[in-house]
Design a protein around this motif. Sequence first.
Motif, PDB file in Angstrom:
ATOM      1  N   ILE A 112       0.931  -1.348  -0.054  1.00 14.55           N
ATOM      2  CA  ILE A 112      -0.144  -0.139   0.518  1.00 14.55           C
ATOM      3  C   ILE A 112       0.991   1.109  -0.161  1.00 14.55           C
ATOM      4  CG2 ILE A 112      -2.001   1.523   1.309  1.00 14.55           C
ATOM      5  CD1 ILE A 112      -2.853  -1.373   2.529  1.00 14.55           C
ATOM      6  N   MET A 113       1.716   1.065   0.355  1.00 15.21           N
ATOM      7  CA  MET A 113       2.724   2.751   0.663  1.00 15.21           C
ATOM      8  C   MET A 113       3.441   2.389  -0.364  1.00 15.21           C
ATOM      9  SD  MET A 113       1.874   3.695   3.460  1.00 15.21           S
ATOM     10  CE  MET A 113       3.175   5.080   3.846  1.00 15.21           C
ATOM     11  N   SER A 114       3.944   1.527  -1.149  1.00 16.31           N
ATOM     12  CA  SER A 114       4.208   1.677  -2.294  1.00 16.31           C
ATOM     13  C   SER A 114       3.866   2.585  -3.224  1.00 16.31           C
ATOM     14  CB  SER A 114       5.163   0.530  -3.035  1.00 16.31           C
ATOM     15  OG  SER A 114       3.934  -0.780  -3.118  1.00 16.31           O
ATOM     16  N   VAL A 115       2.075   2.437  -3.423  1.00 19.08           N
ATOM     17  CA  VAL A 115       1.595   3.165  -3.972  1.00 19.08           C
ATOM     18  C   VAL A 115       1.407   4.379  -3.903  1.00 19.08           C
ATOM     19  CG1 VAL A 115      -1.296   2.737  -5.493  1.00 19.08           C
ATOM     20  CG2 VAL A 115       0.105   0.960  -5.023  1.00 19.08           C
ATOM     21  N   LEU A 116       0.830   4.350  -2.541  1.00 19.76           N
ATOM     22  CA  LEU A 116       0.659   5.940  -1.464  1.00 19.76           C
ATOM     23  C   LEU A 116       2.234   6.802  -2.243  1.00 19.76           C
ATOM     24  CD1 LEU A 116      -1.039   5.376   1.507  1.00 19.76           C
ATOM     25  CD2 LEU A 116      -1.761   5.677  -0.538  1.00 19.76           C
ATOM     26  N   CYS A 117       3.065   6.076  -2.026  1.00 14.83           N
ATOM     27  CA  CYS A 117       4.558   7.063  -2.156  1.00 14.83           C
ATOM     28  C   CYS A 117       4.822   8.124  -3.526  1.00 14.83           C
ATOM     29  CB  CYS A 117       5.894   6.407  -1.402  1.00 14.83           C
ATOM     30  SG  CYS A 117       5.483   6.338   0.354  1.00 14.83           S
ATOM     31  N   ALA A 118       4.159   6.839  -4.355  1.00 14.70           N
ATOM     32  CA  ALA A 118       4.046   7.519  -5.617  1.00 14.70           C
ATOM     33  C   ALA A 118       3.124   8.390  -6.592  1.00 14.70           C
ATOM     34  CB  ALA A 118       4.192   5.769  -6.929  1.00 14.70           C
ATOM     35  N   ALA A 119       2.423   8.714  -5.478  1.00 18.45           N
ATOM     36  CA  ALA A 119       1.178   9.461  -6.361  1.00 18.45           C
ATOM     37  C   ALA A 119       0.959  10.955  -4.476  1.00 18.45           C
ATOM     38  CB  ALA A 119       0.316   8.984  -6.479  1.00 18.45           C
ATOM     39  N   GLU A 120       1.035  11.617  -5.200  1.00 19.27           N
ATOM     40  CA  GLU A 120       0.446  13.069  -4.438  1.00 19.27           C
ATOM     41  C   GLU A 120      -1.263  12.676  -3.354  1.00 19.27           C
ATOM     42  OE1 GLU A 120       0.024  15.686  -0.995  1.00 19.27           O
ATOM     43  OE2 GLU A 120       2.130  15.562  -3.263  1.00 19.27           O
ATOM     44  N   TRP A 121      -2.549  12.458  -4.298  1.00 16.80           N
ATOM     45  CA  TRP A 121      -3.237  11.406  -3.349  1.00 16.80           C
ATOM     46  C   TRP A 121      -3.781  10.455  -4.564  1.00 16.80           C
ATOM     47  CZ3 TRP A 121      -5.385  12.724   1.232  1.00 16.80           C
ATOM     48  CH2 TRP A 121      -5.200  14.195   1.151  1.00 16.80           C
ATOM     49  N   CYS A 122      -3.932   9.613  -3.461  1.00 19.74           N
ATOM     50  CA  CYS A 122      -4.708   8.122  -4.628  1.00 19.74           C
ATOM     51  C   CYS A 122      -6.297   7.751  -4.329  1.00 19.74           C
ATOM     52  CB  CYS A 122      -3.472   6.939  -3.865  1.00 19.74           C
ATOM     53  SG  CYS A 122      -3.896   4.938  -4.362  1.00 19.74           S
ATOM     54  N   GLU A 156      -2.834   9.030   5.391  1.00 15.70           N
ATOM     55  CA  GLU A 156      -3.862  10.349   5.497  1.00 15.70           C
ATOM     56  C   GLU A 156      -4.779  10.196   4.732  1.00 15.70           C
ATOM     57  OE1 GLU A 156      -3.956  14.602   5.313  1.00 15.70           O
ATOM     58  OE2 GLU A 156      -1.612  14.548   4.903  1.00 15.70           O
ATOM     59  N   GLN A 157      -6.802  10.299   5.472  1.00 20.22           N
ATOM     60  CA  GLN A 157      -7.571   9.966   4.222  1.00 20.22           C
ATOM     61  C   GLN A 157      -8.281  11.076   4.100  1.00 20.22           C
ATOM     62  OE1 GLN A 157      -8.752   5.845   4.404  1.00 20.22           O
ATOM     63  NE2 GLN A 157     -10.742   6.740   4.534  1.00 20.22           N
ATOM     64  N   ARG A 158      -9.181  11.448   2.941  1.00 24.64           N
ATOM     65  CA  ARG A 158     -10.169  12.439   3.090  1.00 24.64           C
ATOM     66  C   ARG A 158     -11.095  11.662   2.439  1.00 24.64           C
ATOM     67  NH1 ARG A 158      -6.893  16.930  -0.562  1.00 24.64           N
ATOM     68  NH2 ARG A 158      -7.179  15.651  -2.831  1.00 24.64           N
ATOM     69  N   ARG A 159     -12.097  12.380   2.384  1.00 25.87           N
ATOM     70  CA  ARG A 159     -13.640  12.260   1.405  1.00 25.87           C
ATOM     71  C   ARG A 159     -14.180  13.347   1.418  1.00 25.87           C
ATOM     72  NH1 ARG A 159     -18.242   8.241   3.713  1.00 25.87           N
ATOM     73  NH2 ARG A 159     -16.380   6.490   2.213  1.00 25.87           N
ATOM     74  N   THR A 160     -14.706  13.600   0.247  1.00 28.29           N
ATOM     75  CA  THR A 160     -15.220  14.372  -0.236  1.00 28.29           C
ATOM     76  C   THR A 160     -16.228  13.935  -1.332  1.00 28.29           C
ATOM     77  OG1 THR A 160     -13.861  14.735  -2.762  1.00 28.29           O
ATOM     78  CG2 THR A 160     -13.334  15.666  -1.055  1.00 28.29           C
ATOM     79  N   TYR A 161     -17.082  15.158  -1.605  1.00 31.85           N
ATOM     80  CA  TYR A 161     -18.717  14.387  -2.395  1.00 31.85           C
ATOM     81  C   TYR A 161     -18.483  14.993  -3.950  1.00 31.85           C
ATOM     82  CZ  TYR A 161     -20.231  12.498   1.902  1.00 31.85           C
ATOM     83  OH  TYR A 161     -19.793  11.493   2.818  1.00 31.85           O
ATOM     84  N   LEU A 162     -18.480  14.049  -5.129  1.00 32.82           N
ATOM     85  CA  LEU A 162     -18.960  14.920  -6.322  1.00 32.82           C
ATOM     86  C   LEU A 162     -20.886  14.130  -6.678  1.00 32.82           C
ATOM     87  CD1 LEU A 162     -16.055  13.016  -8.265  1.00 32.82           C
ATOM     88  CD2 LEU A 162     -16.359  14.781  -7.467  1.00 32.82           C
ATOM     89  N   GLY A 163     -21.483  15.615  -6.171  1.00 29.40           N
ATOM     90  CA  GLY A 163     -22.982  15.232  -5.736  1.00 29.40           C
ATOM     91  C   GLY A 163     -23.378  14.917  -4.590  1.00 29.40           C
ATOM     92  N   ARG A 164     -23.375  13.567  -4.664  1.00 24.94           N
ATOM     93  CA  ARG A 164     -23.770  12.979  -3.570  1.00 24.94           C
ATOM     94  C   ARG A 164     -22.955  11.712  -3.567  1.00 24.94           C
ATOM     95  NH1 ARG A 164     -30.372  12.168  -2.581  1.00 24.94           N
ATOM     96  NH2 ARG A 164     -31.212  14.806  -2.960  1.00 24.94           N
ATOM     97  N   VAL A 165     -22.236  11.456  -4.351  1.00 21.92           N
ATOM     98  CA  VAL A 165     -21.308  10.477  -4.127  1.00 21.92           C
ATOM     99  C   VAL A 165     -20.425  10.430  -3.860  1.00 21.92           C
ATOM    100  CG1 VAL A 165     -19.650   8.830  -5.725  1.00 21.92           C
ATOM    101  CG2 VAL A 165     -22.120   9.706  -6.739  1.00 21.92           C
ATOM    102  N   PRO A 166     -19.828   9.615  -2.812  1.00 23.12           N
ATOM    103  CA  PRO A 166     -18.595   9.821  -1.943  1.00 23.12           C
ATOM    104  C   PRO A 166     -17.387   9.819  -2.702  1.00 23.12           C
ATOM    105  CG  PRO A 166     -19.950   7.347  -1.215  1.00 23.12           C
ATOM    106  CD  PRO A 166     -20.208   8.685  -2.302  1.00 23.12           C
ATOM    107  N   LYS A 167     -16.223  10.777  -2.363  1.00 24.42           N
ATOM    108  CA  LYS A 167     -15.302  10.105  -3.496  1.00 24.42           C
ATOM    109  C   LYS A 167     -14.168  10.017  -1.919  1.00 24.42           C
ATOM    110  CE  LYS A 167     -11.312  11.599  -6.155  1.00 24.42           C
ATOM    111  NZ  LYS A 167     -11.712   9.897  -7.808  1.00 24.42           N
TER     112      LYS A 167
END
Length: 96
Positions: free
Chosen positions: A9-19, A49-60
Amino acid sequence: MSDPTRLAIMSVLCAAEWCDFAFLRDEVSLSDSALSKQLATLRKDGYAEQRRTYLGRVPKTTVRATGQGRDRFVEHVEALRLIVERAGDHRREGLP
């Protein structure tokens, strides 16, 4: 960070800003619940760290490695590299 799943998991996360959660899940071949459990441990340890946003009513849900998590990952990878090098040296020298 010796758990192979968290290391992947960390290998993927370290390759991107947000995933994106779904992308991460697919990259490490885990179910949603298994990934959530691993991410909870990484968050508790301060590595992600994790963040949840919404695209309309759909959580991302998106995830990223923290600075501490990136540093710890690089340290762990370096330690593994040294172990592999040492094993190669022993083989060349005929040592067990």
